[in-house]
Each structure stands twice: as structure tokens, then as C-alpha cells.
Design an enzyme around this catalytic site. Structure first.
Site, PDB file in Angstrom:
ATOM      1  N   THR A  66      75.025  63.447   4.420  1.00 40.13           N
ATOM      2  CA  THR A  66      75.637  62.119   4.602  1.00 40.13           C
ATOM      3  C   THR A  66      76.578  61.851   3.430  1.00 40.13           C
ATOM      4  O   THR A  66      76.455  62.486   2.368  1.00 40.13           O
ATOM      5  CB  THR A  66      74.560  61.003   4.607  1.00 40.13           C
ATOM      6  OG1 THR A  66      73.943  60.975   3.314  1.00 40.13           O
ATOM      7  CG2 THR A  66      73.512  61.201   5.677  1.00 40.13           C
ATOM      8  N   ILE A  91      72.870  58.056   8.197  1.00 38.54           N
ATOM      9  CA  ILE A  91      71.739  57.932   9.118  1.00 38.54           C
ATOM     10  C   ILE A  91      71.778  56.582   9.859  1.00 38.54           C
ATOM     11  O   ILE A  91      71.528  56.516  11.070  1.00 38.54           O
ATOM     12  CB  ILE A  91      70.414  58.078   8.328  1.00 38.54           C
ATOM     13  CG1 ILE A  91      70.323  59.467   7.701  1.00 38.54           C
ATOM     14  CG2 ILE A  91      69.207  57.816   9.230  1.00 38.54           C
ATOM     15  CD1 ILE A  91      69.259  59.605   6.610  1.00 38.54           C
ATOM     16  N   TYR A 111      65.515  56.070  -8.275  1.00 39.58           N
ATOM     17  CA  TYR A 111      65.562  56.083  -6.799  1.00 39.58           C
ATOM     18  C   TYR A 111      64.190  56.448  -6.227  1.00 39.58           C
ATOM     19  O   TYR A 111      63.704  55.812  -5.287  1.00 39.58           O
ATOM     20  CB  TYR A 111      66.627  57.090  -6.368  1.00 39.58           C
ATOM     21  CG  TYR A 111      66.674  57.421  -4.891  1.00 39.58           C
ATOM     22  CD1 TYR A 111      67.369  56.606  -3.995  1.00 39.58           C
ATOM     23  CD2 TYR A 111      66.056  58.575  -4.392  1.00 39.58           C
ATOM     24  CE1 TYR A 111      67.426  56.925  -2.644  1.00 39.58           C
ATOM     25  CE2 TYR A 111      66.119  58.896  -3.042  1.00 39.58           C
ATOM     26  CZ  TYR A 111      66.808  58.061  -2.177  1.00 39.58           C
ATOM     27  OH  TYR A 111      66.859  58.382  -0.839  1.00 39.58           O
ATOM     28  N   LYS A 171      61.720  54.319  -3.686  1.00 38.31           N
ATOM     29  CA  LYS A 171      61.216  54.837  -2.405  1.00 38.31           C
ATOM     30  C   LYS A 171      59.690  54.772  -2.358  1.00 38.31           C
ATOM     31  O   LYS A 171      59.101  54.572  -1.299  1.00 38.31           O
ATOM     32  CB  LYS A 171      61.745  56.266  -2.202  1.00 38.31           C
ATOM     33  CG  LYS A 171      63.259  56.316  -2.041  1.00 38.31           C
ATOM     34  CD  LYS A 171      63.668  55.632  -0.759  1.00 38.31           C
ATOM     35  CE  LYS A 171      65.097  55.183  -0.709  1.00 38.31           C
ATOM     36  NZ  LYS A 171      65.458  54.545   0.555  1.00 38.31           N
ATOM     37  N   SER A 230      61.863  57.974   1.395  1.00 36.35           N
ATOM     38  CA  SER A 230      62.352  59.321   1.117  1.00 36.35           C
ATOM     39  C   SER A 230      61.210  60.171   0.573  1.00 36.35           C
ATOM     40  O   SER A 230      60.341  59.664  -0.147  1.00 36.35           O
ATOM     41  CB  SER A 230      63.465  59.264   0.071  1.00 36.35           C
ATOM     42  OG  SER A 230      63.706  60.550  -0.459  1.00 36.35           O
TER      43      SER A 230
HETATM   44  N1  LIG Z   1      70.488  61.529   3.459  1.00 29.80           N
HETATM   45  C1  LIG Z   1      69.308  61.980   3.041  1.00 29.80           C
HETATM   46  O1  LIG Z   1      69.079  63.193   2.838  1.00 29.80           O
HETATM   47  C2  LIG Z   1      68.184  61.006   2.811  1.00 29.80           C
HETATM   48  C3  LIG Z   1      66.944  61.530   2.425  1.00 29.80           C
HETATM   49  C4  LIG Z   1      65.891  60.655   2.223  1.00 29.80           C
HETATM   50  C5  LIG Z   1      66.087  59.293   2.419  1.00 29.80           C
HETATM   51  N2  LIG Z   1      67.302  58.813   2.776  1.00 29.80           N
HETATM   52  C6  LIG Z   1      67.469  57.358   2.953  1.00 29.80           C
HETATM   53  O2  LIG Z   1      68.117  57.085   4.168  1.00 29.80           O
HETATM   54  C7  LIG Z   1      68.885  55.882   4.054  1.00 29.80           C
HETATM   55  C8  LIG Z   1      70.309  56.142   4.498  1.00 29.80           C
HETATM   56  O3  LIG Z   1      70.865  57.132   3.640  1.00 29.80           O
HETATM   57  P1  LIG Z   1      72.216  57.889   3.944  1.00 29.80           P
HETATM   58  O4  LIG Z   1      72.092  59.218   3.320  1.00 29.80           O
HETATM   59  O5  LIG Z   1      72.561  57.774   5.390  1.00 29.80           O
HETATM   60  O6  LIG Z   1      73.214  57.021   3.054  1.00 29.80           O
HETATM   61  P2  LIG Z   1      74.762  56.710   3.170  1.00 29.80           P
HETATM   62  O7  LIG Z   1      75.481  57.714   3.959  1.00 29.80           O
HETATM   63  O8  LIG Z   1      75.230  56.452   1.770  1.00 29.80           O
HETATM   64  O9  LIG Z   1      74.763  55.320   3.930  1.00 29.80           O
HETATM   65  C9  LIG Z   1      74.323  54.167   3.272  1.00 29.80           C
HETATM   66  C10 LIG Z   1      74.744  52.962   4.058  1.00 29.80           C
HETATM   67  O10 LIG Z   1      74.361  51.804   3.330  1.00 29.80           O
HETATM   68  C11 LIG Z   1      75.487  50.941   3.196  1.00 29.80           C
HETATM   69  N3  LIG Z   1      75.351  50.215   1.940  1.00 29.80           N
HETATM   70  C12 LIG Z   1      75.232  50.720   0.690  1.00 29.80           C
HETATM   71  N4  LIG Z   1      75.154  49.720  -0.195  1.00 29.80           N
HETATM   72  C13 LIG Z   1      75.212  48.569   0.515  1.00 29.80           C
HETATM   73  C14 LIG Z   1      75.175  47.204   0.172  1.00 29.80           C
HETATM   74  N5  LIG Z   1      75.105  46.796  -1.106  1.00 29.80           N
HETATM   75  N6  LIG Z   1      75.236  46.282   1.155  1.00 29.80           N
HETATM   76  C15 LIG Z   1      75.333  46.670   2.443  1.00 29.80           C
HETATM   77  N7  LIG Z   1      75.375  47.953   2.837  1.00 29.80           N
HETATM   78  C16 LIG Z   1      75.321  48.876   1.878  1.00 29.80           C
HETATM   79  C17 LIG Z   1      76.693  51.848   3.256  1.00 29.80           C
HETATM   80  O11 LIG Z   1      77.828  51.204   3.772  1.00 29.80           O
HETATM   81  P3  LIG Z   1      78.936  50.373   2.974  1.00 29.80           P
HETATM   82  O12 LIG Z   1      79.408  51.247   1.853  1.00 29.80           O
HETATM   83  O13 LIG Z   1      79.959  50.100   4.040  1.00 29.80           O
HETATM   84  O14 LIG Z   1      78.273  49.136   2.506  1.00 29.80           O
HETATM   85  C18 LIG Z   1      76.233  52.849   4.303  1.00 29.80           C
HETATM   86  O15 LIG Z   1      76.410  52.305   5.589  1.00 29.80           O
HETATM   87  C19 LIG Z   1      68.763  55.446   2.592  1.00 29.80           C
HETATM   88  O16 LIG Z   1      67.760  54.469   2.455  1.00 29.80           O
HETATM   89  C20 LIG Z   1      68.348  56.719   1.889  1.00 29.80           C
HETATM   90  O17 LIG Z   1      67.642  56.452   0.698  1.00 29.80           O
HETATM   91  C21 LIG Z   1      68.370  59.639   2.970  1.00 29.80           C
END
Ligand SMILES: NC(=O)c1ccc[n+]([C@@H]2O[C@H](COP(=O)([O-])OP(=O)(O)OC[C@H]3O[C@@H](n4cnc5c(N)ncnc54)[C@H](OP(=O)(O)O)[C@@H]3O)[C@@H](O)[C@H]2O)c1
Length: 317
Positions: free
Chosen positions: A234, A53, A200, A204, A175
């Protein structure tokens, strides 16, 4: 009667399934204006921007005119992202930083101050769900450090160093998982045995409480919102919840749909009726669905807990 966490979980999936998937997004989208967003001249900071995202948010904002400072650990993926901007109005500037380390988070805020970079939009998007206990080199539970404390330190440091413009917008990516729990400070760094999904969800919930605190504290100057992106396909979901990802593969939203509400909030800066509310698919909704989730710890206690870690981080930066 107040349902248990397990009962809430079962009800949660059956009740929210259509809404949180691409079905809900597709239906709601039919009623929205097709006007495109324009962030020309704005400066954004998006955390967790190398995949999922956050990546989509950074690209969409840059293509709509913003200079986007994109933060994640993977420098190679960030470099690819810089090259993918296809508008000559905006751009992406990448920062490879580990946001689970508070000294690094505080140093990042200092870097922006030293370079006179002031933001119109901050998206606290970085987040992860772990399936096993993990501790950072600073001795904090990794999920707590990344999902909650890092957001707190970054936002507070930017505010205190003048890094957010008057009238700016801060969006906290929470979330729908938080609907299942109340605010429980003692459990923010996990419990024994460790339950990654539950921990988690607590992070949130804490984000939503923090957003409410920030609205009350800085709301005259800055627009604070918390939001839920829906269930989005993702790398993070695929790694943390492989069975869920496989079972719902046809129903999960694409990253564009997950990023939509954040892009809309930043452009429209809508009024919010209740400081507790959370935004989802361009509408504000209650942050509570089940009986009992209002009866947790207080926001004041959460802020005191987070503050207890902050001074050391700032001094180490
Ligand atoms: N996808 C869903 O269905 C969903 C639903 C509800 C909420 N969310 C929320 O939306 C947000 C994004 O989720 P996503 O699904 O897009 O996750 P994702 O694909 O895992 O992306 C997470 C991002 O955070 C970075 N990251 C992780 N740990 C890090 C660290 N220690 N320092 C710096 N960067 C870090 C990762 O990059 P690097 O590995 O390069 O660091 C990546 O760019 C999160 O807060 C998640 O809780 C997602």
C-alpha cells in the site's frame, strides 16, 4: 526468559514471513468457500478509505450492495473512489475529514446523527506509521491521535449517539506488529528518541486491548473484532517502510487480500472464543506470541487515559 524488543523483532520477521505475505494468504485461501459476500441495504463507515486497504474495503463493500461512507483527508482521491463503484446496488459517499483532530472526529459523529445515518458496519481502518515525531494542532502525538484516540472517540460517540445498529459490526484494523510489545500507556505518544516502528506497534497493541474492552462493554449489542490484514503493498507501507516494501515487493499481499478478512467478518459475524483474540485470514488467533507481552498496563487504565482526552474533543465539536 522474556525476549527483548530487538530479539522479538528478529524472531518476528523470520517466523511470520511466510504467513503474513501472499504465500500464507494463497495457501489458506484454497480451503475457503468461494461464496460471495452480500451487503445489500447495509450502511458502512470506513475510515482511511482513500488508499490501500481502506480503499479496497470501501469499493468491495459498495460493489456488494452497501452504501459506504468513506473518510480520509484527500477529497480528490475520495471523489475518484465514488466514481469507481461498478454496481448499481451500492454507492460511496465521501467525507474529507482529518481524523487526527479529535474535534473533527466528534463533529463527524454529530453529522451522522444530525442526518439520521446509522451504521451496520464500522471499520476503524485509518492508521499510519511515522518515522519522526509529529504533533497535531491539538497538541497530541499524530500517530497516537490517528491510530488510537480517534478510533476511541469515533466509536464511543457513535455508540452514545445511537449511530451503530443493534447487531452491527465494528472491525478494528490492528497489525501483527503488536505481537512485539505489551500495552504501555506512558509510551503511546512516543518516547525519546522517537522510534516510529515501536510507537506504531504500541498503538496496534492498544487497539487490540480496546477491542477487548468494547467486547466486554457493548458485546451484547455490537460485534467487535480486531484483525491483522497481513503485509500488504500500500502507499502507507511504501512511504513508512521503503526498504521493507522494496525487499518484499514480490511477496507483499495485494489490497484485496488485505481487505478479505474484514469483508468476511462483516458478512459472517463469527463467534469469538476469547475476547483477547485477533482475526487473521478468516481465523481467530491469540493476541500474544512472545513471553512477556501480557504483562503490560491494564485495559481499564488505557480507557481512563483515552477518556481523559475525550470530553474536550466533544465540547470542541
Ligand atoms: N499495509 C500493511 O501491510 C498493513 C499491515 C498491518 C496493518 N495495517 C493497517 O491497515 C490500515 C490501513 O493501512 P494501509 O497500509 O492501507 O495504509 P495507507 O495506504 O497509508 O492508507 C491509509 C489511509 O488513511 C488515510 N489517513 C491517514 N491519515 C489520516 C488522517 N489524519 N485523517 C483521515 N484519514 C487519514 C489516508 O488517506 P489521506 O491521506 O487521504 O487522508 C489513507 O486513506 C492501517 O491501520 C494500518 O496500520 C496495514
Amino acid at each position: 526468559m522474556t525476549p527483548t524488543y530487538a530479539t522479538r523483532g528478529a524472531l518476528f520477521f523470520s517466523w511470520f514471513m511466510p504467513s503474513f505475505t501472499r504465500v500464507g494468504y494463497g495457501l489458506r485461501k484454497l480451503t475457503w468457500s468461494t461464496k460471495s459476500f452480500d451487503y445489500t441495504g447495509q450502511t458502512w463507515l470506513v475510515t482511511g478509505a482513500s488508499t490501500g486497504i481502506g480503499r479496497q474495503l470501501a469499493l468491495s463493500a459498495a460493489n456488494a450492495g452497501a452504501t459506504v461512507h468513506a473518510v480520509a483527508r484527500n477529497a480528490e482521491k475520495l471523489a475518484q473512489l465514488e466514481d469507481e463503484v461498478c454496481s448499481n446496488r451500492g454507492s460511496i459517499v465521501s467525507h474529507s475529514v482529518d481524523l487526527s483532530l479529535m474535534a473533527s472526529v466528534a463533529s463527524l459523529a454529530d453529522y451522522f446523527q444530525d442526518n439520521g445515518i446509522i451504521f451496520d458496519v464500522l471499520v476503524n481502518n485509518v492508521g499510519l506509521m511515522l518515522n519522526a515525531p509529529s504533533e497535531t494542532s491539538e497538541g497530541l502525538e499524530t500517530g497516537f491521535a490517528t491510530n488510537v484516540l480517534g478510533h476511541y472517540v469515533l466509536t464511543e460517540q457513535l455508540v452514545s449517539l445511537g449511530g451503530l445498529k443493534s447487531g452491527s459490526t465494528v472491525i478494528n484494523m490492528s497489525s501483527g506488529g503488536m505481537y512485539n510489545v505489551s500495552l504501555d500507556i506512558d509510551a503511546l505518544q512516543g518516547d525519546h528518541p522517537y522510534d516510529g516502528t515501536l510507537t506504531y506497534a504500541r498503538h496496534k497493541r492498544a487497539q487490540v486491548a480496546l477491542n477487548e474492552h468494547w467486547r466486554e462493554t457493548y458485546g451484547d449489542m455490537i460485534n467487535f473484532y480486531s484483525m491483522h490484514p497481513g503485509w500488504v503493498s500500500t502507499p502507507g507501507v511504501e512511504t513508512a517502510m521503503p526498504e521493507f516494501h522494496a525487499a518484499l515487493s514480490r511477496l507483499l499481499r495485494c489490497p484485496e487480500a488485505g481487505a478479505d478478512t474484514a469483508l468476511w467478518l462483516a458478512f459472517t459475524k463469527p463467534e469469538q472464543r476469547d475476547a483477547q483474540n485477533i482475526w487473521f485470514d478468516r481465523a481467530q488467533r491469540s493476541a500474544h506470541f512472545f513471553n512477556g507481552t501480557r504483562q503490560g498496563d491494564s485495559r481499564t487504565a488505557l480507557v481512563s487515559y483515552l477518556q481523559s482526552f475525550t470530553q474536550a474533543a466533544v465540547e470542541a465539536a
